[in-house]
Design a protein around this motif. Structure first.
Motif, PDB file in Angstrom:
ATOM      1  N   ALA A 128       8.971  42.295  56.137  1.00  0.00           N
ATOM      2  CA  ALA A 128       8.298  41.773  57.342  1.00  0.00           C
ATOM      3  C   ALA A 128       9.435  41.446  58.547  1.00  0.00           C
ATOM      4  CB  ALA A 128       7.747  40.280  56.979  1.00  0.00           C
ATOM      5  N   THR A 129       8.903  41.981  59.874  1.00  0.00           N
ATOM      6  CA  THR A 129       9.706  41.864  60.930  1.00  0.00           C
ATOM      7  C   THR A 129       9.948  40.424  61.338  1.00  0.00           C
ATOM      8  OG1 THR A 129       7.719  42.293  62.264  1.00  0.00           O
ATOM      9  CG2 THR A 129       9.054  44.003  61.506  1.00  0.00           C
TER      10      THR A 129
ATOM     11  N   THR B 220       0.129  32.071  53.531  1.00  0.00           N
ATOM     12  CA  THR B 220      -0.201  33.031  54.412  1.00  0.00           C
ATOM     13  C   THR B 220      -0.279  34.427  53.852  1.00  0.00           C
ATOM     14  OG1 THR B 220       1.858  33.245  55.282  1.00  0.00           O
ATOM     15  CG2 THR B 220       0.488  31.857  56.523  1.00  0.00           C
ATOM     16  N   CYS B 221      -0.903  35.352  54.198  1.00  0.00           N
ATOM     17  CA  CYS B 221      -1.161  36.576  53.564  1.00  0.00           C
ATOM     18  C   CYS B 221      -0.285  37.560  54.463  1.00  0.00           C
ATOM     19  CB  CYS B 221      -2.538  37.100  53.503  1.00  0.00           C
ATOM     20  SG  CYS B 221      -3.584  36.228  52.784  1.00  0.00           S
ATOM     21  N   TRP B 222       0.261  38.609  53.921  1.00  0.00           N
ATOM     22  CA  TRP B 222       1.170  39.388  54.391  1.00  0.00           C
ATOM     23  C   TRP B 222       0.082  40.725  54.575  1.00  0.00           C
ATOM     24  CZ3 TRP B 222       2.358  44.783  53.116  1.00  0.00           C
ATOM     25  CH2 TRP B 222       3.719  45.159  53.791  1.00  0.00           C
ATOM     26  N   ASP B 223      -0.170  40.869  56.075  1.00  0.00           N
ATOM     27  CA  ASP B 223      -1.092  41.925  56.479  1.00  0.00           C
ATOM     28  C   ASP B 223      -0.346  42.987  56.834  1.00  0.00           C
ATOM     29  OD1 ASP B 223      -3.563  42.870  57.483  1.00  0.00           O
ATOM     30  OD2 ASP B 223      -2.617  42.584  59.462  1.00  0.00           O
ATOM     31  N   HIS B 224      -0.740  44.364  56.569  1.00  0.00           N
ATOM     32  CA  HIS B 224      -0.284  45.635  56.713  1.00  0.00           C
ATOM     33  C   HIS B 224      -1.366  46.347  57.337  1.00  0.00           C
ATOM     34  CE1 HIS B 224      -1.456  46.219  52.896  1.00  0.00           C
ATOM     35  NE2 HIS B 224      -1.416  47.548  53.000  1.00  0.00           N
TER      36      HIS B 224
ATOM     37  N   TRP C 105       1.189  37.663  59.544  1.00  0.00           N
ATOM     38  CA  TRP C 105       0.868  36.916  58.764  1.00  0.00           C
ATOM     39  C   TRP C 105      -0.460  36.205  59.055  1.00  0.00           C
ATOM     40  CZ3 TRP C 105       3.761  37.142  54.805  1.00  0.00           C
ATOM     41  CH2 TRP C 105       5.156  37.410  54.718  1.00  0.00           C
ATOM     42  N   LEU C 106      -1.422  36.350  58.133  1.00  0.00           N
ATOM     43  CA  LEU C 106      -2.813  35.730  58.311  1.00  0.00           C
ATOM     44  C   LEU C 106      -3.298  34.695  57.110  1.00  0.00           C
ATOM     45  CD1 LEU C 106      -4.580  39.162  59.356  1.00  0.00           C
ATOM     46  CD2 LEU C 106      -3.206  37.825  60.766  1.00  0.00           C
TER      47      LEU C 106
END
Length: 141
Positions: free
Chosen positions: A59-60, A83-87, A97-98
């Motif tokens: 993650a950035t 939070t979910c790691w969105d890609h 992060w969503l």
């Protein structure tokens, strides 16, 4: 094996105990083979944690306690790990992060910005169709 089921339906004689033990081991192995899918989540738990750590490392920016789309606090009492790691599914690159709700919406629309815009227009139009109306058929003379 059926012989043991009949023979050992009640009590087990001391001299038959070793053969019964082997019978039970075979039954347990067969049960595990048939129901392996029930055991897999326990086995794969450590690999899930490893993948989560890899994602967080790629993650950035640091994990946020609020959703980067809707700004709402997470449902788990503001726990930032909720939070979910969105890609981006095409490139695999981290997007943000969503919350679970926003992440699910993106997944349901297949990351289509056109569909999201159309949905937003639909909601703004109070449920009236936002698609261009087809030409009405003209009556033949």
């Amino acid at each position: 094996m059926a012989k043991f089921e009949e023979d050992f339906a009640g009590t087990i004689r001391r001299e038959d105990y070793d053969s019964y033990k082997e019978y039970r081991k075979a039954k347990k192995r067969e049960s595990y083979r048939r129901n392996k899918h029930k055991h897999l989540p326990k086995i794969n738990e450590s690999s899930k944690q490893i993948n989560q750590k890899r994602r967080e490392a790629s993650a950035t920016r640091a994990r946020s306690p609020v959703c980067e789309v809707c700004g709402e606090q997470n449902s788990r009492s503001g726990n930032p790990s909720a939070t979910c790691w969105d890609h981006n599914h095409a490139t695999g690159e981290f997007r943000g992060w969503l919350c679970a709700r926003c992440n699910m919406v993106l997944g349901r629309v297949g990351d289509s910005s056109e569909l999201l815009k159309s949905l937003a227009d639909y909601v703004a139009s109070n449920g009236k169709s936002v698609l261009p109306t087809p030409p009405s058929p003209t009556a033949a003379p």
